[in-house]
Design an enzyme around this catalytic site. Structure first.
Site, PDB file in Angstrom:
ATOM      1  CB  SER A 167       6.039   5.452  -3.061  1.00 19.18           C
ATOM      2  OG  SER A 167       6.042   5.311  -1.663  1.00 19.18           O
ATOM      3  N   GLY A 225       0.821  -1.217   0.000  1.00 21.21           N
ATOM      4  CA  GLY A 225       0.000   0.000   0.000  1.00 21.21           C
ATOM      5  C   GLY A 225       0.847   1.256   0.000  1.00 21.21           C
ATOM      6  CG  ASP A 226       3.227   2.371   3.342  1.00 20.55           C
ATOM      7  OD1 ASP A 226       2.864   3.489   3.722  1.00 20.55           O
ATOM      8  OD2 ASP A 226       3.120   1.350   4.037  1.00 20.55           O
ATOM      9  CB  THR A 227       5.603   0.389  -2.578  1.00 21.96           C
ATOM     10  OG1 THR A 227       4.743  -0.755  -2.517  1.00 21.96           O
ATOM     11  CG2 THR A 227       6.701   0.201  -1.557  1.00 21.96           C
TER      12      THR A 227
END
Length: 397
Positions: free
Chosen positions: A172, A167-169
């Site tokens: 990003s 989810g973070d990447t």
């Protein structure tokens, strides 16, 4: 400094994963990334997961090519330094909770007033607006609310998570794409800077394919299907005789015919009911059973030899040991040697994507906290006495 982003200055006001991963990509392709860290402990990622001489191995990867300055954002003098840096930056990337920068006096209105061409990437759980904007949101929440976890895992078990912070990447990557589009607008004289509002939830939701129209028009709620790709047949993970698994994607019409012929079932290749994906998907369970019977009679290596000869997309499920030893990874420079403190040598992931004329590069690994404070301040015009005065006031470390 070389690369397609040479000459671009990026100011990172972020911690942990989403904002720092975005700036890592920019730094690998030549941008000057100045990472602002709190004095003392710095970014918490420095202490996450496995360590080398007190510093996270993840940190060395996530922060390669970046400059670290230790600035106290609670100090008026420290805030003045950050404003000065923003005034000369092309991009600011941050992942505070919405309103966090505004409380510090570093909101968009302030920074864009100092630098009208500034591009500001703001990564948060739910976005800068909406009824959930003030909720804390990590990647796990974005994966859940974005629909990914409901569709991940075996249907007989609770929803599973992917083994990395996907989810973070994803957020990003959306942030980098937005920043580059906004930079192109500025650099070609089409307009001034702008805010790139990236939500973890929406970044996951954006890759969920036809989830919404299938539900709205047909009432279909896509759920967990294990290793299968629902509605695309055959595409699944199949067990082998030696206890391994083979991933087979035989879902295009000509590939399906080659697959069935290769496994000794030309009758299914010639069956008019299976000439297209729609027909095959109606009998997906039967086709998966036929393929499973075949893969169970062979080792992974034997099955892959047959499938490769038939030009059917297939592969084994790689562990990290498989990745590091694989000749294709190495031929593509996807496993690089890096130097760490204490004369240690370690393998690190290579750079993606591959640019033919201006490729990315690793110039150094994640730096010590505040390693570049003095040099960055000197570039801003501070002499030794001025830097010492800032340290005496607790503005920098």
């Amino acid at each position: 400094m070389s690369g397609p982003l040479a000459g671009i200055r990026v100011l990172e006001l972020g911690q942990l994963i989403a904002a720092p991963f975005a700036t890592r990509l920019m730094a690998e392709f030549g941008a000057e990334v100045i990472k602002v860290e709190p004095p003392g402990e710095g970014d918490p990622l420095r202490k996450w997961r496995k360590m080398h001489e007190g510093t996270s191995l993840w940190w060395y990867l996530q922060s390669r090519n970046k400059k670290s300055i230790a600035v106290n954002l609670k100090s008026p003098e420290g805030l003045a330094v950050v404003k000065q840096l923003a005034g000369s930056a092309d991009v600011v990337v941050e992942n505070f909770r919405p309103g966090g920068l505004e409380k510090l006096g570093l909101g968009w209105d302030v920074l864009s007033g100092l630098n009208p061409n500034l591009v500001m990437v703001r990564i948060s759980g739910y976005g800068q607006t909406g009824p959930y904007r003030d909720r804390p949101g990590f990647g796990a929440i974005g994966e859940s609310m974005g629909g990914l976890r409901f569709t991940t895992g075996d249907p007989s078990t609770p929803p599973a998570r992917v083994g990395v912070s996907i989810g973070d990447t994803l957020a990003s990557l959306h942030g980098v794409i937005g920043a580059l589009m906004a930079l192109l607008r500025v650099k070609t004289g089409q307009g001034a800077g702008q805010v790139i509002d990236v939500s973890l939830v929406e970044s996951v939701f954006n890759v969920m394919e036809s989830l919404v129209p299938e539900y709205d028009l047909l009432g279909e709620v896509r759920t967990r299907t294990g290793g299968a790709l629902p509605g695309i047949t055959p595409s699944n993970t199949y067990p082998s005789r030696d206890g391994g698994f083979v991933v087979i994607a035989g879902n295009s019409d000509p590939i399906f015919c080659r697959l069935m012929t290769a496994i000794g079932r030309p009758d299914l290749a010639e069956n008019p009911d299976f000439r297209n994906n729609e027909g095959r998907s109606k009998q997906a369970a039967m086709l998966d059973s036929v393929i499973t019977d075949w893969t169970k009679s062979l080792t992974v290596t034997e099955a892959l030899e047959v499938l490769e000869a038939a030009e059917v997309p297939a592969g084994r499920i790689y562990s990290v040991a498989d990745i590091v030893a694989d000749p294709h990874y190495n031929a593509r420079d996807m496993i690089l040697e890096a130097d760490l403190p204490g004369d240690a040598r370690v393998k690190m992931p290579g750079i993606v994507p591959k640019l033919s004329e201006t490729p990315g590069a690793v110039r150094w690994q994640g730096p010590a906290l505040g390693a570049h404070t003095d040099s960055v301040l000197a570039e801003l015009g501070f002499d030794e006495a001025g830097i010492a005065a800032l340290r005496q006031k607790g503005a920098v470390a």
